[in-house]
Design an enzyme around this catalytic site. Sequence first.
Site, PDB file in Angstrom:
ATOM      1  N   LEU A  67       2.683  -1.202   5.195  1.00 39.22           N
ATOM      2  CA  LEU A  67       2.137   0.127   5.477  1.00 39.22           C
ATOM      3  C   LEU A  67       3.281   1.123   5.465  1.00 39.22           C
ATOM      4  O   LEU A  67       4.347   0.857   6.032  1.00 39.22           O
ATOM      5  CB  LEU A  67       1.440   0.144   6.839  1.00 39.22           C
ATOM      6  N   LEU A  88       6.725  -2.478   7.528  1.00 41.39           N
ATOM      7  CA  LEU A  88       6.620  -1.028   7.497  1.00 41.39           C
ATOM      8  C   LEU A  88       7.549  -0.492   6.416  1.00 41.39           C
ATOM      9  O   LEU A  88       8.697  -0.945   6.306  1.00 41.39           O
ATOM     10  CB  LEU A  88       6.967  -0.427   8.853  1.00 41.39           C
ATOM     11  N   LYS A  89       7.045   0.456   5.647  1.00 40.21           N
ATOM     12  CA  LYS A  89       7.784   0.947   4.486  1.00 40.21           C
ATOM     13  C   LYS A  89       8.615   2.181   4.836  1.00 40.21           C
ATOM     14  O   LYS A  89       8.106   3.138   5.428  1.00 40.21           O
ATOM     15  CB  LYS A  89       6.822   1.262   3.342  1.00 40.21           C
ATOM     16  N   VAL A  90       9.884   2.107   4.443  1.00 39.29           N
ATOM     17  CA  VAL A  90      10.838   3.198   4.646  1.00 39.29           C
ATOM     18  C   VAL A  90      11.396   3.569   3.276  1.00 39.29           C
ATOM     19  O   VAL A  90      11.766   2.683   2.504  1.00 39.29           O
ATOM     20  CB  VAL A  90      11.982   2.754   5.589  1.00 39.29           C
ATOM     21  N   SER A 130       0.848  -1.191   0.000  1.00 42.90           N
ATOM     22  CA  SER A 130       0.000   0.000   0.000  1.00 42.90           C
ATOM     23  C   SER A 130       0.881   1.237   0.000  1.00 42.90           C
ATOM     24  O   SER A 130       2.084   1.161   0.258  1.00 42.90           O
ATOM     25  CB  SER A 130      -0.904   0.016   1.245  1.00 42.90           C
TER      26      SER A 130
END
Length: 871
Positions: free
Chosen positions: A108, A139-141, A43
Amino acid sequence: MNPLQELRRLGQSVWLDYVRRGLVESGELKRLMDEFAVTGITSNPTIFNKAISGSTDYDQALRALVEGGERDPKTLFLHLSIEDIAMTADVLRPIYDKTNGGDGFVSLEASPDLAHDTAGTIAEVKDLWRRLARPNVMLKVPGTIEGAPAVEELTAQGININITLLFDVKAQERVALAYIKGLERRLEAGQPIGQIASVASFFVSRVDTAVDALLPETSPQRGKTAIANAKIAYQIFKRLFSGERWERLAAAGAHVQRPLWASTSTKNPAFSDVLYVEELIGPDTVNTMPESTLRAFADHGRVRPTVEGGVDEAERVIASLAEAGIDLDAVTAKVLEEGVESFAKDYDKLLEAIDAKCHAIVEEERRPLVSLGPLGDAVESRLAAMAKADVPRRIWAKDHSVWKPDPTEISNRLGWLTVAEQMTEAAGDLIDFGRRIADEGFRDVVLMGMGGSSLAPEVIHATFGAAPGFPRLHVLDTTDPASIIALERSLDLGRTLFIVASKSGGTVETTCQCAYFYDKVRLGEQFIVITDAGSSLEAFARQSGFRRVFLNQSDIGGRYSALSYFGLVPAALVGAPVRDLLGQAMEMACACASYVPVADNPGMWLGAVIAEAALAGRDKLTLVLPPSVSTFGTWVEQLVAESTGKEGKGILPVEGETLGPPEVYDDDRLFVSIGDEIALRPAATLKFDGPARLGAEFFRWEFATAVAGAVLGINPFDQPNVQEAKDATNRILAAAGPLPDVPNDDLDALLARVRPGDYIAITAYMQRNAENEEALRRVRVRLRDRFKVATTVGFGPRYLHSTGQLHKGGPNTGVFIQVISQDDTDLPIPGRPFTFGTLKAAQALGDLESLRAHGRRAGRVPVETLLDWGQ
C-alpha cells in the site's frame, strides 16, 4: 507447469500489479495464486482510482460510511484501502507462512503528496502499519532523495518497505544502503531483524519510453536501455547484499532487499508483449505485472536465466547513450518527477472520484434506467447463463471458443481489451508530439483513413474540438472529387500535417489520397503514418522520409482501435485530453472485469440487452445521443454493424434518425439513450457524465459488441463480405474502356418492395456536407413515417467500411437506394490509371452489383428524385 510457475524455480516471484475488492471477494485472487503462481500484490493510487471509480465493489461500504456521517474523501479512501489491503494480506498469508516471511506480501502506498516530505512519510507509514497490523504488508515509499532517510528509519522500526519509482541505479544503491543501515541500527539495539522484508521497485518500460523518444525511429538502440539499466541495477544488488557487512546481518536472519521489476507491460507494440519479463529472470527478484502481461507470459513466455547475462553489452548500451547525446541521469530524474506528479494527480482524481461516487450512491444514479418490458426476463436469463459458462473470465483470457471453435481472426484480434493500459505509457510521448506540431505552426491536420482508421478521431475532434493553439482536424474518407477539392481549397498546404492511416497499408482510398497530396506537397516532414508493422505503407513512409511512423498493435482490428494509435495520435494532434480518455477507458475496463457479477458488469449487460433484443426481432438498435457526443453514433454504427452483420444475422444501428412519436415505429426497435431518459419503449438509458466519459463509452461498446457476438453465435472480429465490394470495384476498374452506364431504377417500384421489419438504407455517393446531410435527413424521416421502418444514410465509399458488411452479410431485410452525384470536375490520381471520379463511380457500381448478387433489393435513382420524394 506453465511459464509463470517455472519462474519460481529460478528464484523469481510473480506479483500482480492490481488490487480490488472484487478480486479478493470473488475468489479470483486465489485462482490466480493457484493457476498463475501469483505470490504477492502491488497497488498504487492509479490502480485504486480505476477500482473504485470503475466498479460497484465499494458502493455498500461507502454507503455505510456516508450514512455514518463521514464525507471526507481522504478519510473514506483510507477506510476502503485499509480494508482491501487487509483482506488481500489474509488471502496471501499462507504463502507468507510457507516461505517463512520470504513472500506473500501486499503493498500500500503512502500519500503521493508526501514524496518530498521525510517526516510526513515516516508518520503516515507508521500509522498505516499500526492500522493494518499484519506482518505480510509492505508500505510504499518513493525513491526520492527525501525517501531514503524514511526507508532507514522505518526499517529500523521493523516495518516492511517497498521503495517505489526507482529509475536510476544511483537511487537504487541509495535505498539499498538505507535498508542495510536500518537493519544495522535495529540489530545494534538488540531487536530482531529476521521478520523484516523489503523490495526495491525498479521501473523498466518507462525508461525505454522516455529514452526511445529521443532516439531516431530507426535507431537500433530503441527498446534496449531499460533492460540494460535493470541488469546493471541487479549487479549493484548482488554487490551490496554480499560481503562481510551483509553477512553479519544475514547471520542474524536478515532478508535481502529484492529487486522488484515494475512497469513491465510492453508499451511499444513493435516489441514483444513479454519483453520485460523474459529478459529479467533471475534469483532473488520479483516481477510485478498487470493481468494482461501475466496472461501473455503464461501463454507464450520463455523461461531461462537472463538477468545476469549480457552485462558487458548492457554497459555498452548505457555508454552509447552519452555518445548519442542522451544524458540518462537527466532522463531518469525527469521520469521520477513525472512519476511522482502522475501519482499525485491520480490520487487527487481518486479523491474526486470518491466524492462523486458518494453523491451517485446517495442519489442512486449509477445503474442504467431500464424499461425493457418482456425483454428483461430474457436478459436476466442470458446473463445467468453466461455467468454459468464463465464467459467474462474467458473473454479476458482471450479464449476464442467464446465465439467460435476456430481461432482464426479471433485470437489475434483481442488486443483491444488491454490497449488502453498499454497506451498510457505512450500518452506522454503523444502529447509532446502534438505540442511540437502545434508549436511549429501547423494550422490543419488532414487524416486520410477509412472506417476504423478515421471514425474515432472524428468523434474525438467533434466532441472536444481543437485546443487553443492546436490545429483543426479534417477527416478525408471519400473519393468524391468535389469533397477533395473543397478540402484542398480550405488548406494552407505548407502548414498542414497529413496523417495516412491504414491497418493493412493497402486501403485503396487512403493510398490514393496519400498519392494525391504527397504529389502536391512533396515534403515527407509533413506526413505521418499509422499502420501495422511490416505493411507496404510502413515501407513507403520510411523510404519517403515521412516525419514519423506509428506502428499499431497488430492484434487489434480497425473498428476496435479507438484507444490505440489510430484514435490517439489524431487526438493528441488537436490537443484532446488523451490521458483522460485512457483513464476513463481503464475505469470502464475495470467495471467489466471477469470477477464482477454479470448484472453489475456494464459491458456484459449492454451486450446481453442488444443481442437478446435482436433475437426477439428487435434488431434495429436506435441510438439517442446528447448533442455533446452526437457523432458518437457513427462510430457505434460501424462497430456494431460490421461486427454482427454476418451469417444472415445482425444488429442494425440506427444513428442520426430524428426521433418521432411512438406510432411511426414498428415492433423491431430497441432504443438506447446515452444521457437523458426517453419515453419510447423498449429502452435502456445509460448514465452519462458528459464528454469526459467518452473513453469509457468507447470501451463499454467494444466489450458489449463482443458479448453480443457471442450471444448471436458469430465472430464479431472478422468482416467476410467487405472484400466482395472491393473485388467488384477492382474488376470494374480493370476492364478496358469507360465504365458501363447504369440505368436508373424506379424509386416507387423499389419502395413498393418494403415490408414490415425491413430497413431502408440510402447510400449516397456525393459530397458529405451540411446541406446534403440535412436534405437526406428530411428524406429519411419521410420514409420512416410512411413505411414505419428504420432508415439509415451512408455516404459512399465511407459506409463500405461501416455498414457495408451488414448490408451483404446480415439478414435480407434491407432496401437499398443508391444515389450518385455527377462530377463537374475530376481529379487525377498520381501513379494510377484512373481518376477519383472513376474510382468513386466504380465503387458505387461494385457495391450495387454485390448487393444484387446477394439477392438484396437494391437500385439506383437520380439524386433529385430521391430528394423530392414524399413532398
